[in-house]
Write an enzyme that holds these catalytic residues in place. Structure first.
Site, mmCIF file in Angstrom:
data_model
loop_
_atom_site.group_PDB
_atom_site.id
_atom_site.type_symbol
_atom_site.label_atom_id
_atom_site.label_comp_id
_atom_site.label_asym_id
_atom_site.label_seq_id
_atom_site.Cartn_x
_atom_site.Cartn_y
_atom_site.Cartn_z
ATOM 1 C CD GLU A 89 29.875 43.822 35.972
ATOM 2 O OE1 GLU A 89 30.868 43.548 36.672
ATOM 3 O OE2 GLU A 89 29.981 44.223 34.811
ATOM 4 C CB THR A 799 41.987 43.511 33.002
ATOM 5 O OG1 THR A 799 42.902 43.808 31.935
ATOM 6 C CG2 THR A 799 42.241 42.090 33.493
ATOM 7 C CG HIS A 800 34.812 42.781 34.203
ATOM 8 N ND1 HIS A 800 33.856 41.784 34.237
ATOM 9 C CD2 HIS A 800 34.361 43.749 35.032
ATOM 10 C CE1 HIS A 800 32.882 42.141 35.048
ATOM 11 N NE2 HIS A 800 33.154 43.328 35.550
ATOM 12 C CB ALA A 801 39.577 38.265 34.409
#
Length: 1053
Positions: A89, A799-801
């Site tokens: 995004e 790992t988008h955190a």
């Protein structure tokens, strides 16, 4: 040669039993099928306009579907593609359909869209195992679980018609810079038949056509004559060198357009009676919403073959007979009822009198059953493209400064570039939203192609008709080389020889020089040379990407800017002395850049694997070719052949190529043509830290949670300050952080490298962050060399955190201080991205965070978390429970509301849960900036759902989820949107906000969004409408005003 029947056997396990039977019938009964198709085509085309495809989803030869499968199989073997991963995004992200929801709803036995990389394994299985698989699949279909219990929306039907969507184009054909070209086939298959011939928007060359190419003459001749006057300024070759020897790009269906002139009536088709924009068009209705409810009932048989019987049901569910007939779902509806065509309207040749059922007589259970028909999902591709339309129409906003409007043109062009690089090849292979939707599949691809071309039409019309003249009115002139005076030409020639000429590398194509490799999104010059009477050579020159696209001529009093390619084209004689230049034209290429990361689970070093895959991308298949209008047809044909592209991959542009480079214009030092600069403020709780040395950021956090609203509050004075304080604090023993994206000159990376000399520093760097892979690999090496413990995350998951933890030694032992954010640790984007971040030292959250980092770095098994919600572990299931709880409260007569802010919504389970909550009476407000597949405002189903989209000077990037919970609100912030890829293929974090004041602040933020005067409201047919009258000032202005009052101190370095 492989025959069709042999190929079908090779890919036997790629299709379910029903589809295989269709393919075999098509192969054995071609004559019968062709006759039937011809009849269908003749009938359905009565409702189509000339030059457009029929609305009927079954139009077209049945054999074309088999041909498509064989052709797609061949391409997939030559070019393996990753059908699971998508870009993010932060890069105007996309991802694919919720393809595995079918499998999940059927106990893991649902049929997924085949991945070509799995075919070798499948072909090795024995025929007996294939037969048993088919029987197993058939059995599972018969025992499909209760759709009400599963709450699964499946993809089916043809809700969106390519013909109808083409009508949404708002371009005036006589004044558009691009004109139609007819294609005789799709995907290079001649056997697809004439029913697949369509008209798509492709521009006409300006160069003078040969007399035998002109079909009738007056209009074309006059247009071409007008074009000659501008040929030299556009980089054309001399007229005497092209008139007789080179064929122009033919006169197509419309005369060429010499100049794009401002059109005062241009906007009328997208403005309604109240003078507010509607995207895609006021005159176009994507869905027949009035008949949609009854159509859902009629089409339940297409998607549900189950034994579900509701206690309140009137009659029996549909059951399909052997002859294809159906029994009614509700008494009064016969099997001969009208079946809707592709766009939800009623097929003209099948119109009959239908008995309608009052909505009040349809029980809720029936409504829920209808949802499993999946016609309640807005099309994924159209939703993304309409989002681009909304961005583009911000360039219309007369209240915005002109350079900011130009910025929206650049953003739209950049988004479209990424769309082609990520989606185009997948569409060509036919793996996206085709197997379960439009048949034959070519119709779906045509629809997307038409939509993208219409969007390109809009981009160039807005830029050339509106913005370019307005730039001139503000003394910013984008000039051509022919507009220069002789002294200026001499001076620019000196500039070229000194600063550009050394970077130029002409590459000839002949027997000793193969066609050069072209880099993705590169701008190139095609030159045709003649050395003697008999020899011509094609030469490609790349416009250097490390020099500015635009050159400012400072000698002029106003801002006169000339594109770099104009300077190069005018000075090509310095590269080819004593050589005749026959033609010179521009082209730009786009490559597929989403290749599959193969062997990740078996790789010894993920970093080296990423480097290898990055190298492979340089040779990925081409997906688009943009050429200037003056390119000779022979050169274009040669490029198509060398790049393995077809006619529908070519975009002939009457204007500058690569409008994303207009970002450079937005950097001009002209503050009066831009938004007034916003300088972020310091959070009021952190202002006094400089005055009182005894205070530190950790003592502030101990007093209570701290919620920071970026970019209105400063990233540097909050997040950056938090990390730098931890580096300098001797009591801090360890720092752990997960980095997905960061800026190239990151102070955060430097601080972590410094801390590694005297603290335990663990950094998780995601090497698969799309677009930032190369930069992240460099940071990973740098951090390792500094002594940090570097991890690359879990195999198969991004790992988008956005999480950081500081472990500090205090009087009572060790304490964890946390930062959890919706946005990246990126100082560059923090000034333009609207995000929320939370600082906390809650012990339960600290324990959860320790377990999460151990899970990410050491694969430790964590059975549960106390407060954190983690995807793909428990986030989606918890969200569904929260939504269902609101629905339960609404049924009991209690107040029930859901308010959510996100970037995108496409997860089918969540959409289904929201529909059921709406039916139960829950008031749902969704602020979705980008793609949204839920349809609001449909009576009896989603009339309690409201969807708005907010675009402005800042990119809305927050994820906020609030639930009324019977007067005890629950509020969360998260790194994840309600997208399937976020909830199933990424590590994401959602954290509850416990402090009452912070919960109140989140509700205030949502309330400001809901009253935004600049918002787009989603209509029930998927279009968006700009609010006609201001409800209040736009949300971003209001946030800035509130920040000035509540946090008066401005941050400064």
């Amino acid at each position: 040669m492989i025959t069709n029947s042999k190929m079908e056997n090779k890919i036997l396990d790629e299709f379910d039993e029903e589809e295989l039977n269709k393919l075999k019938i098509n192969s054995n009964n071609k004559e019968s099928t062709t006759t039937t198709t011809s009849t269908t085509t003749t009938t359905t085309t009565t409702t189509s306009t000339s030059g457009e495809e029929s609305d009927d989803e079954h139009t077209g030869s049945s054999s074309s579907t088999a041909a498509m499968e064989l052709h797609r199989y061949k391409i997939s073997q030559e070019c393996p593609v990753d059908f699971e991963d998508d870009y993010d995004e932060e890069s105007s992200s996309f991802d694919e359909e919720d393809e595995d929801s079918a499998a999940e709803s059927n106990g893991g036995n649902g049929k997924l869209i085949p991945n070509p990389n799995d075919k070798k394994k499948k072909r090795s299985s024995k025929s007996s195992s294939k037969s048993s698989k088919s029987k197993s699949k058939s059995k599972n279909k018969e025992t499909t679980a209760n759709p009400v219990q599963n709450c699964q929306l499946m993809e089916s039907g043809t809700l969106f018609s390519p013909t109808e969507f083409v009508k949404s184009s708002t371009v005036n054909p006589s004044k558009s810079p691009v004109q139609p070209i007819k294609l005789s086939s799709m995907l290079g298959l001649s056997e697809l038949g004439t029913s697949n011939v369509l008209t798509v928007q492709n521009p006409q060359p300006i160069s003078e056509p040969l007399k035998n190419d002109i079909s009738s003459g007056s209009s074309s001749s006059s247009s071409s004559n007008n074009n000659n006057s501008n040929s030299n300024s556009n980089g054309n070759c001399n007229s005497d060198s092209t008139k007789s020897k080179f064929t122009s790009l033919n006169s197509w269906d419309a005369p060429p357009l010499a100049n794009v002139l401002p059109d005062p009536s241009y906007c009328q088709d997208i403005v309604d009676s109240e003078n507010n924009f509607i995207v895609p068009s006021v005159k176009h209705t994507i869905l027949d919403v009035d008949n949609l409810f009854n159509n859902l009932i009629q089409n339940t048989n297409n998607n549900n073959n189950n034994d579900f019987k509701s206690s309140t049901m009137i009659g029996k569910p549909f059951s399909s007979g052997g002859d294809g007939s159906t029994s009614p779902l509700i008494s009064g509806l016969s099997s001969s009822s009208i079946i809707p065509n592709g766009n939800g309207s009623l097929a003209e040749q099948q119109q009959q009198q239908q008995q309608s059922i009052p909505e009040s007589e349809i029980p809720i259970d029936i409504k829920v059953l209808q949802l499993s028909g999946s016609r309640m999902f807005f099309n994924r591709e159209l939703s993304e493209l309409i989002y681009f339309y909304r961005i583009l129409y911000e360039a219309y906003n007369p209240t915005y400064p002109i350079l900011e409007r130009v910025r929206f043109i650049a953003i739209t062009s950049q988004n479209l570039d990424m769309y082609f690089c990520k989606r185009a090849l997948k569409l060509r292979l036919g793996y996206i939203s085709t197997r379960k939707t439009l048949k034959p599949e070519e119709h779906y691809i045509n629809m997307v192609l038409n939509t993208t071309r219409n969007l390109i039409n809009e981009i160039y019309n807005i830029y050339m008709n509106i913005l370019a003249p307005e730039l001139s009115n503000n003394n910013v002139f984008i000039i051509k080389y022919s507009d220069l005076t002789e002294p200026e030409k001499i001076q620019l020639r000196g500039f070229f020889l000194q600063h550009v000429f050394p970077l130029m590398t002409p590459l000839v194509v002949d027997a000793g020089h193969p066609f050069p490799n072209l880099s993705n999104l590169s701008l190139n010059i095609a030159v045709l040379l003649k050395h003697d009477e008999d020899t011509t050579r094609f030469v490609r020159i790349k416009v250097p990407q490390r020099i500015p696209r635009f050159v400012h001529i400072k000698q002029r009093s106003n801002y006169s800017i000339i594109p770099m390619e104009e300077i190069i084209l005018a000075n090509l004689d310095t590269l080819f002395p004593n050589t005749k230049i026959l033609t010179k034209s521009l082209f730009r290429v786009s490559r597929h850049n989403d290749l599959k990361l193969s062997g990740e689970d078996q790789a010894n070093d993920l970093l080296e694997l990423i480097k290898t895959e990055l190298h492979k991308r340089k040779f990925a298949p081409m997906v688009r070719l943009e050429v200037s209008h003056n390119m000779p047809a022979e050169i274009l044909d040669m490029l198509k052949t060398q790049l393995a592209l077809d006619a529908y991959d070519v975009y002939v542009i009457n204007g500058p190529l690569g409008l994303q480079d207009l970002f450079e214009l937005c950097k001009l030092n002209l503050p009066h043509l831009k938004f007034q600069p916003w300088v972020p403020h310091i959070p009021s709780r952190l202002v006094n830290l400089a005055k009182y040395p005894s205070e530190d950021v950790f003592s502030v956090i101990r007093k209570g949670e701290l919620l920071v609203n970026l970019p209105y509050l400063s990233f540097n004075s909050s997040v950056q300050f938090f990390i730098e304080s931890a580096v300098k604090d001797p009591k801090v023993l360890a720092i752990k952080i997960a980095i997905y994206r960061t800026n190239s000159n990151s102070q955060l990376i430097r601080a972590l490298c410094e801390a590694a000399s005297h603290k335990e520093v663990m950094v998780l760097v995601d090497l698969k962050a799309s677009g930032d892979e190369e930069q992240n690999t460099k940071f990973a090496r740098l951090l390792e060399q500094a002594g940090c413990h570097v991890s690359y995350g879990l195999v198969g998951l991004k790992t988008h955190a956005k999480i950081a933890m500081v472990v500090r030694e205090e009087e009572n032992g060790l304490r964890e201080y946390l930062n959890i954010s919706t946005g990246n640790y990126n100082a560059s984007t923090s000034d333009v991205y609207a995000d929320i971040c939370l600082f906390s030292c809650d012990p339960d959250l600290g324990e959860d965070m320790c377990n999460l980092f151990n899970y990410l770095t050491g694969y430790s098994r964590v059975s549960s978390f106390k407060k954190l919600l983690i995807a793909p572990m428990n986030m989606r299931s918890t969200l569904i429970q929260l939504i269902d709880n609101e629905a339960k409260n609404a049924r009991e007569g209690k107040d029930a509301t859901i308010n959510a802010v996100m970037n995108g919504l496409d997860d089918k389970r969540l959409v289904n849960a929201l529909y059921q909550a709406s039916i139960a009476g829950v008031k749902i407000t969704l602020v979705v900036r980008g793609r949204c597949r839920i349809l609001p405002g449909i009576k009896g189903i989603s009339e309690n759902i409201k969807v708005i989209s907010i675009l402005g000077r800042f990119l809305e990037h927050s994820r906020i989820y609030c639930f009324h919970n019977n007067g005890k609100p629950k509020a969360y912030i998260a790194s994840a949107d309600w997208l399937h890829r976020n909830l199933k293929r990424r590590v994401e974090v959602m954290v509850p906000v416990d402090d009452a004041n912070n919960i109140k602040q989140l509700y205030e933020i949502i309330n400001v969004y809901c009253n935004d005067s600049n918002a787009w409201e989603m209509l029930s047919d998927g279009r968006y409408k700009k609010r006609s009258s201001p409800i209040d000032e736009d949300s971003q202005t209001q946030f800035m005003n509130q920040t000035n009052q509540k946090h008066p101190v401005i941050w400064s370095k």
